[in-house]
Design a protein around this motif. Structure first.
Motif, short mmCIF file in Angstrom:
data_model
loop_
_atom_site.label_atom_id
_atom_site.label_comp_id
_atom_site.label_asym_id
_atom_site.label_seq_id
_atom_site.Cartn_x
_atom_site.Cartn_y
_atom_site.Cartn_z
N PRO A 59 -10.59 8.48 1.80
CA PRO A 59 -11.76 8.37 0.90
C PRO A 59 -11.36 7.95 -0.51
N LEU A 60 -10.19 8.38 -0.98
CA LEU A 60 -9.73 7.98 -2.30
C LEU A 60 -9.57 6.46 -2.39
N ILE A 61 -8.97 5.88 -1.38
CA ILE A 61 -8.78 4.43 -1.36
C ILE A 61 -10.14 3.72 -1.28
N LEU A 62 -11.02 4.22 -0.42
CA LEU A 62 -12.33 3.59 -0.29
C LEU A 62 -13.14 3.67 -1.58
N LEU A 63 -13.07 4.79 -2.26
CA LEU A 63 -13.83 4.94 -3.50
C LEU A 63 -13.24 4.12 -4.64
N THR A 64 -11.91 4.08 -4.74
CA THR A 64 -11.31 3.39 -5.88
C THR A 64 -11.33 1.87 -5.73
N SER A 85 -15.41 -1.63 -13.70
CA SER A 85 -14.27 -2.50 -14.03
C SER A 85 -12.92 -1.85 -13.72
N LEU A 86 -12.92 -0.56 -13.41
CA LEU A 86 -11.67 0.15 -13.10
C LEU A 86 -11.32 0.14 -11.61
N ALA A 87 -12.12 -0.55 -10.81
CA ALA A 87 -11.86 -0.60 -9.36
C ALA A 87 -10.51 -1.25 -9.09
N ASN A 88 -9.86 -0.79 -8.03
CA ASN A 88 -8.57 -1.36 -7.66
C ASN A 88 -8.70 -2.81 -7.25
N ARG A 89 -7.65 -3.56 -7.54
CA ARG A 89 -7.58 -4.93 -7.05
C ARG A 89 -7.23 -4.89 -5.56
N SER A 90 -7.39 -6.00 -4.90
CA SER A 90 -7.12 -6.07 -3.45
C SER A 90 -5.68 -5.70 -3.13
N LEU A 91 -4.73 -6.18 -3.92
CA LEU A 91 -3.32 -5.89 -3.67
C LEU A 91 -3.06 -4.38 -3.76
N THR A 92 -3.64 -3.73 -4.76
CA THR A 92 -3.47 -2.29 -4.90
C THR A 92 -4.04 -1.56 -3.69
N THR A 93 -5.20 -2.00 -3.22
CA THR A 93 -5.83 -1.37 -2.05
C THR A 93 -4.97 -1.56 -0.81
N VAL A 94 -4.41 -2.75 -0.64
CA VAL A 94 -3.55 -3.01 0.53
C VAL A 94 -2.30 -2.14 0.48
N VAL A 95 -1.65 -2.06 -0.68
CA VAL A 95 -0.44 -1.25 -0.81
C VAL A 95 -0.77 0.23 -0.58
N ALA A 96 -1.86 0.70 -1.17
CA ALA A 96 -2.26 2.10 -0.98
C ALA A 96 -2.57 2.37 0.49
N SER A 97 -3.20 1.44 1.17
CA SER A 97 -3.52 1.60 2.59
C SER A 97 -2.25 1.67 3.43
N ILE A 153 0.73 2.67 2.39
CA ILE A 153 1.38 3.95 2.09
C ILE A 153 0.67 5.09 2.81
N THR A 154 -0.66 5.04 2.83
CA THR A 154 -1.44 6.06 3.54
C THR A 154 -1.14 6.03 5.04
N ALA A 155 -1.08 4.83 5.60
CA ALA A 155 -0.76 4.71 7.03
C ALA A 155 0.63 5.26 7.32
N LEU A 156 1.60 4.94 6.47
CA LEU A 156 2.96 5.45 6.65
C LEU A 156 3.00 6.97 6.55
N ALA A 157 2.32 7.51 5.54
CA ALA A 157 2.29 8.97 5.37
C ALA A 157 1.64 9.63 6.57
N SER A 158 0.58 9.04 7.11
CA SER A 158 -0.11 9.61 8.27
C SER A 158 0.78 9.59 9.50
#
Length: 118
Positions: free
Chosen positions: A73-78, A86-98, A100-105
């Motif tokens: 939800p944090l990734i989806l909201l940000t 204007s503070l929304a994450n850029r696409s690259l940030t979302t991909v990297v965060a996704s 990392i989340t997949a790896l952590a899971s």
């Protein structure tokens, strides 16, 4: 000065539970009751004579279940411009965060498998 194993995670869990109860759920309980509720599981295990290291490992396994439920939800909201403007994450940030989340899971599922199987 050293602290007994499990005391610091119990303190952090107590404080986190206190913040969730008071800040996010808008529930007001007396401080002593809040701390008693969040410390009760750890105290029960200690008084029951459970191995502190094993109890700590199990507590971390249980806590690891919550990581994907917090990060996704944090990734989806940000990344949402309607929510973040204007503070929304850029696409690259979302991909990297996704990633990392997949790896952590995946690592959490491996931890769960390790603890349950041996």
């Amino acid at each position: 000065m050293s602290t007994p194993r499990g005391q610091v995670p119990s303190s952090v869990g107590t404080y986190a539970g206190q913040i969730i109860m008071s800040g996010f759920l808008n529930r007001s309980l007396p401080l002593a009751l809040r701390r008693g509720i969040t410390l009760a599981p750890a105290l029960i295990l200690l008084f029951a004579g459970a191995d502190a290291t094993r109890a700590l490992v199990w507590s971390q396994v249980v806590l690891s279940f919550g990581i994907p439920f917090a990060l996704v939800p944090l990734i989806l909201l940000t990344r949402n411009h309607t929510v973040m403007g204007s503070l929304a994450n850029r696409s690259l940030t979302t991909v990297v965060a996704s990633l990392i989340t997949a790896l952590a899971s995946v690592l959490n599922f491996c931890l769960i498998g390790q603890v349950l199987l041996g």
